[in-house]
Design a protein around this motif. Structure first.
Motif, mmCIF file in Angstrom:
data_model
loop_
_atom_site.group_PDB
_atom_site.id
_atom_site.type_symbol
_atom_site.label_atom_id
_atom_site.label_comp_id
_atom_site.label_asym_id
_atom_site.label_seq_id
_atom_site.Cartn_x
_atom_site.Cartn_y
_atom_site.Cartn_z
ATOM 1 N N ARG A 505 0.195 -80.015 -11.818
ATOM 2 C CA ARG A 505 0.967 -81.095 -11.229
ATOM 3 C C ARG A 505 0.516 -81.366 -9.802
ATOM 4 O O ARG A 505 0.119 -80.443 -9.093
ATOM 5 C CB ARG A 505 2.462 -80.740 -11.227
ATOM 6 C CG ARG A 505 3.063 -80.681 -12.631
ATOM 7 C CD ARG A 505 4.508 -80.236 -12.579
ATOM 8 N NE ARG A 505 5.104 -80.264 -13.903
ATOM 9 C CZ ARG A 505 5.816 -81.285 -14.381
ATOM 10 N NH1 ARG A 505 6.023 -82.340 -13.617
ATOM 11 N NH2 ARG A 505 6.321 -81.254 -15.586
ATOM 12 N N PRO A 506 0.594 -82.625 -9.371
ATOM 13 C CA PRO A 506 0.221 -82.936 -7.983
ATOM 14 C C PRO A 506 1.232 -82.348 -7.012
ATOM 15 O O PRO A 506 2.368 -82.052 -7.373
ATOM 16 C CB PRO A 506 0.236 -84.466 -7.950
ATOM 17 C CG PRO A 506 1.186 -84.857 -9.043
ATOM 18 C CD PRO A 506 1.017 -83.811 -10.130
ATOM 19 N N ARG A 507 0.820 -82.195 -5.771
ATOM 20 C CA ARG A 507 1.682 -81.664 -4.733
ATOM 21 C C ARG A 507 2.864 -82.600 -4.503
ATOM 22 O O ARG A 507 2.720 -83.815 -4.481
ATOM 23 C CB ARG A 507 0.888 -81.489 -3.443
ATOM 24 C CG ARG A 507 1.681 -80.847 -2.318
ATOM 25 C CD ARG A 507 0.824 -80.724 -1.080
ATOM 26 N NE ARG A 507 1.545 -80.145 0.023
ATOM 27 C CZ ARG A 507 1.701 -78.848 0.201
ATOM 28 N NH1 ARG A 507 1.134 -78.000 -0.651
ATOM 29 N NH2 ARG A 507 2.363 -78.377 1.228
ATOM 30 N N LEU A 508 4.054 -82.008 -4.323
ATOM 31 C CA LEU A 508 5.259 -82.807 -4.154
ATOM 32 C C LEU A 508 5.278 -83.470 -2.785
ATOM 33 O O LEU A 508 4.923 -82.861 -1.781
ATOM 34 C CB LEU A 508 6.499 -81.916 -4.292
ATOM 35 C CG LEU A 508 6.824 -81.381 -5.682
ATOM 36 C CD1 LEU A 508 8.011 -80.435 -5.596
ATOM 37 C CD2 LEU A 508 7.128 -82.509 -6.649
ATOM 38 N N SER A 509 5.720 -84.710 -2.775
ATOM 39 C CA SER A 509 5.941 -85.392 -1.506
ATOM 40 C C SER A 509 7.280 -84.916 -0.937
ATOM 41 O O SER A 509 8.134 -84.414 -1.680
ATOM 42 C CB SER A 509 5.990 -86.905 -1.719
ATOM 43 O OG SER A 509 7.113 -87.252 -2.519
ATOM 44 N N PRO A 510 7.495 -85.050 0.380
ATOM 45 C CA PRO A 510 8.782 -84.635 0.959
ATOM 46 C C PRO A 510 9.971 -85.336 0.314
ATOM 47 O O PRO A 510 11.019 -84.716 0.100
ATOM 48 C CB PRO A 510 8.631 -85.014 2.440
ATOM 49 C CG PRO A 510 7.152 -85.000 2.688
ATOM 50 C CD PRO A 510 6.531 -85.471 1.400
ATOM 51 N N ARG A 512 10.147 -86.486 -2.780
ATOM 52 C CA ARG A 512 10.327 -85.928 -4.120
ATOM 53 C C ARG A 512 10.985 -84.545 -4.055
ATOM 54 O O ARG A 512 11.872 -84.224 -4.855
ATOM 55 C CB ARG A 512 8.961 -85.812 -4.794
ATOM 56 C CG ARG A 512 9.016 -85.482 -6.273
ATOM 57 C CD ARG A 512 9.480 -86.666 -7.079
ATOM 58 N NE ARG A 512 9.156 -86.527 -8.474
ATOM 59 C CZ ARG A 512 9.526 -87.378 -9.411
ATOM 60 N NH1 ARG A 512 10.236 -88.447 -9.072
ATOM 61 N NH2 ARG A 512 9.188 -87.205 -10.671
ATOM 62 N N GLU A 513 10.568 -83.739 -3.085
ATOM 63 C CA GLU A 513 11.133 -82.405 -2.952
ATOM 64 C C GLU A 513 12.612 -82.474 -2.578
ATOM 65 O O GLU A 513 13.417 -81.686 -3.067
ATOM 66 C CB GLU A 513 10.363 -81.612 -1.898
ATOM 67 C CG GLU A 513 10.762 -80.147 -1.837
ATOM 68 C CD GLU A 513 9.805 -79.313 -1.032
ATOM 69 O OE1 GLU A 513 10.063 -78.109 -0.882
ATOM 70 O OE2 GLU A 513 8.793 -79.859 -0.549
ATOM 71 N N ARG A 514 12.973 -83.419 -1.722
ATOM 72 C CA ARG A 514 14.386 -83.579 -1.381
ATOM 73 C C ARG A 514 15.201 -83.996 -2.598
ATOM 74 O O ARG A 514 16.342 -83.541 -2.789
ATOM 75 C CB ARG A 514 14.537 -84.614 -0.265
ATOM 76 C CG ARG A 514 14.181 -84.085 1.120
ATOM 77 C CD ARG A 514 14.663 -85.020 2.210
ATOM 78 N NE ARG A 514 13.942 -86.279 2.204
ATOM 79 C CZ ARG A 514 12.837 -86.506 2.900
ATOM 80 N NH1 ARG A 514 12.331 -85.552 3.664
ATOM 81 N NH2 ARG A 514 12.223 -87.681 2.863
ATOM 82 N N GLU A 515 14.631 -84.856 -3.440
ATOM 83 C CA GLU A 515 15.328 -85.288 -4.656
ATOM 84 C C GLU A 515 15.544 -84.114 -5.599
ATOM 85 O O GLU A 515 16.627 -83.945 -6.172
ATOM 86 C CB GLU A 515 14.516 -86.382 -5.343
ATOM 87 C CG GLU A 515 15.189 -86.961 -6.578
ATOM 88 C CD GLU A 515 14.356 -88.042 -7.234
ATOM 89 O OE1 GLU A 515 14.772 -88.549 -8.286
ATOM 90 O OE2 GLU A 515 13.265 -88.381 -6.704
ATOM 91 N N ILE A 516 14.502 -83.267 -5.751
ATOM 92 C CA ILE A 516 14.626 -82.098 -6.627
ATOM 93 C C ILE A 516 15.657 -81.122 -6.078
ATOM 94 O O ILE A 516 16.476 -80.572 -6.816
ATOM 95 C CB ILE A 516 13.252 -81.414 -6.794
ATOM 96 C CG1 ILE A 516 12.280 -82.359 -7.514
ATOM 97 C CG2 ILE A 516 13.383 -80.107 -7.559
ATOM 98 C CD1 ILE A 516 10.857 -81.852 -7.546
#
Length: 615
Positions: A505-510, A512-516
């Protein structure tokens, strides 16, 4: 690519804007009303000419710009002593700042200025006393907190006290400050702006007023604004440039400029321009301990300051991570307790079904439930005892119906579990003897039709159960030896089937990480409130975006396992295997899920065989 010198040109432009933002004023003096403490404190800041409002990144931030307190990452202590060469005076400064990841940073500073040898004369200039002294003390409590990325605000309340020739007075005041990084406030800032910071502070937004004799004297307000720029390389060394403007009522604007160059990780040199007077200094660092020296050219005397600073403890980020781990451990313990409670309730319910079936003499049903317990809770002691009792009582039931061969087999299964059961021993001997007598007389024995409860193990009525057969009970362990169709091989097959490699998987954007993280936290909150379906839905969404996030896989797998066990206990094998398959998708190496699936498939196959009459 930026043209050479582009960063410097921008810095000069920003300085011009800053200069134009403060109205010009005449050069009127303050009439001596301004406190000695208005000159600031902290050797690093003073060695940079007092240009520190846009920097404000150490314990002296409470003096220069309380908004910078929210930037501090570790507990920091500063202490300085200074003396005026040509005067019998001294100045001491102490500051402590304690940052917290949850609340922000709180600080305490104490500053004291004293001078001895003051003369007292009468109207005729006759010396009355030459040993008078003056002392001024300022104690401040400050607090700063980041309100967003690149923006921090803070303030301080302070008490000023002055004692002079037997007279004393006290006043209360307050300061405010803001520190910001402009790039964090813009949508698409240029790269050079990431190294730029800005600050503004108001000293004495509430002016302290001290009365020594007849009249009260106010410490006037001081407004400071400044910028700072981190230059990655100045002559091959990282450098910090700062520019401040200071304005007091009735006094012209004052310019402060400073430069810090780190020529070695252990050594930094500083210089500054303090409204027309030269400042300089240096710092020697060793790990978390720093010794600072600052020199300042004063109007009356030069000042030499020597001080120390020390950083202690964990950083704010480390505190945050430790708190997150502790919170995660508490949640983990809560979820584990809930999991164990659900398992205990499920087991208690199944054992209750067994006892109810025994009370109704429905031993086939009791053994079917015991087979389920054997798969879900292998080796459960009470279930083993109940299973032995069921086999023995079923043997008596069959014996009463004159099915002596089947009764002997049932007694044998009871003895495989409880070898010391004298009633089962006696029953088996009776049934074997009666069976042999009937065979001798040529009596046809009743043909035993196997029930679903007999599918786990099949003992010959003429053979005592040995060690291997003793394991062939309704507890779910009586499978054939390992072969192509055995549960052991099926466990391996289920694990291999689920162990397909996931695409990278590609590296998470900030964002996207906040959403997760939001979904992850919502799942934990829902689980703690016993909203199990909501928790599962949140975690499944988070897992679809990032399977390896924190303990997401562990929580999902546990919920899938327990749900599968609940469906299996209710006789819904397809639904149970569906959840166990999901558990294997989360963790292809989970032996328990693979074992449950394999045993459930075996039970399904044997049940179909029984229902078809063995055809």
């Amino acid at each position: 690519m930026n043209a050479p010198g582009g960063g410097w040109a921008r810095l000069v432009c920003l300085a011009a804007i800053l200069l134009s933002g403060i109205p010009a004023a005449d050069a009127a003096e303050d009439g001596g009303t301004r406190s000695i403490f208005a000159s600031g404190a902290g050797n690093r800041a003073l060695a940079m000419g007092g240009a520190f409002v846009g920097v404000a990144d150490d314990a002296s931030a409470m003096i220069w710009n309380a908004g910078g307190l929210g930037r501090l990452q570790r507990l920091e202590l500063q202490a300085t002593h200074s003396g005026y060469v040509d005067l019998e005076s001294r100045e001491d400064y102490l500051s402590v700042v304690l940052p917290s990841w949850r609340w922000g940073a709180a600080g305490l500073s104490v500053r004291r200025f004293g001078i001895d040898g003051i003369e007292s004369r009468d109207d005729g200039n006759l010396l009355l006393n030459d040993k008078l002294s003056d002392s001024e003390t300022e104690i401040a409590l400050g607090f700063g907190r980041p309100v967003s990325e690149g923006l921090s605000v803070g303030g301080a309340v302070k008490l000023q006290r002055q004692s002079l020739a037997g007279f004393s007075g006290t006043g209360l005041g307050a300061d405010l400050g803001v520190w910001a990084q402009p790039y964090a406030l813009l949508r698409s800032p240029p790269e050079w702006m990431e190294r730029l910071s800005w600050g503004i502070s108001v000293r004495n937004v509430a002016q302290p007023s001290v009365r020594l004799d007849r009249e009260s004297v106010r410490d006037p307000s001081v407004v400071r604004t400044g910028i700072a720029y981190q230059q990655p390389s100045l002559g091959g060394r990282p450098a910090l440039l700062a520019l401040d403007l200071e304005k007091s009522p009735g006094v012209g604007a004052k310019v402060h400029a400073g430069l810090e160059v780190r020529i070695h990780p252990l050594l930094a040199i500083r210089t500054g321009w303090n409204h027309g007077r030269l400042a300089a200094g240096m710092a020697v660092a060793w790990r978390d301990f720093v010794v600072d020296y600052a020199f300042g050219a004063g109007e009356v005397s030069t000042v030499h300051r020597v001080g120390i600073s020390r950083s202690l403890g964990r950083t704010v980020e480390q505190q945050r991570e430790a708190a997150a781990r502790a919170r995660e451990a508490d949640i983990q313990a809560t979820l584990e307790d809930a999991f164990q409670k659900r398992q205990a309730e499920q087991l208690e319910n199944l054992l209750g079904q067994v006892k109810a079936a025994q009370a109704d003499s429905d031993f086939d049903k009791a053994l079917e439930v015991l087979a389920t317990i054997g798969i879900l809770y292998p080796g459960q002691p009470e279930a083993r005892t109940l299973e032995a009792l069921c086999h023995r009582e079923k043997g008596r039931q069959l014996e009463a119906n004159a099915d002596y061969a089947a009764a002997a087999a049932a007694y044998g299964r009871a003895l495989a579990i409880a070898p010391d059961d004298t009633a089962a021993v006696a029953g088996r001997l009776r049934c074997r003897a009666e069976s042999e007598r009937r065979v001798a007389r040529g009596v046809n024995l009743p043909r035993h039709s196997p029930a679903a409860s007999d599918t786990v193990a099949e003992d010959s009525p003429e053979t005592d159960p040995g060690p291997a057969e003793a394991r062939g009970t309704a507890m779910g362990k009586g499978f054939p030896k390992k072969g192509a169709g055995t549960p052991e091989r099926r466990v391996e097959a289920e694990s291999r089937r689920a162990a397909t490699p996931a695409p990278e998987r590609p590296r998470l954007s900030p964002e996207r990480e906040r959403e997760i993280e939001k979904l992850y936290a919502a799942g934990l909150a829902a689980m703690s409130e016993r909203r199990l379906d909501d928790a599962l839905r949140y975690w499944e969404l988070a897992w679809s975006m990032e399977p390896g996030y924190k303990r997401l896989a562990e929580y999902l797998k546990r919920e899938y396992l327990i749900r599968g066990m609940e469906f299996f206990a209710s006789g819904k094998l397809d639904e149970a295997m569906g959840y166990w398959q999901k558990a294997l998708q989360v963790d292809p190496n989970d032996a328990r899920a693979a074992s449950y699936i394999a045993r459930a498939r075996t039970q399904q196959a044997r049940t179909r065989e029984i229902m078809s009459g063995g055809r």
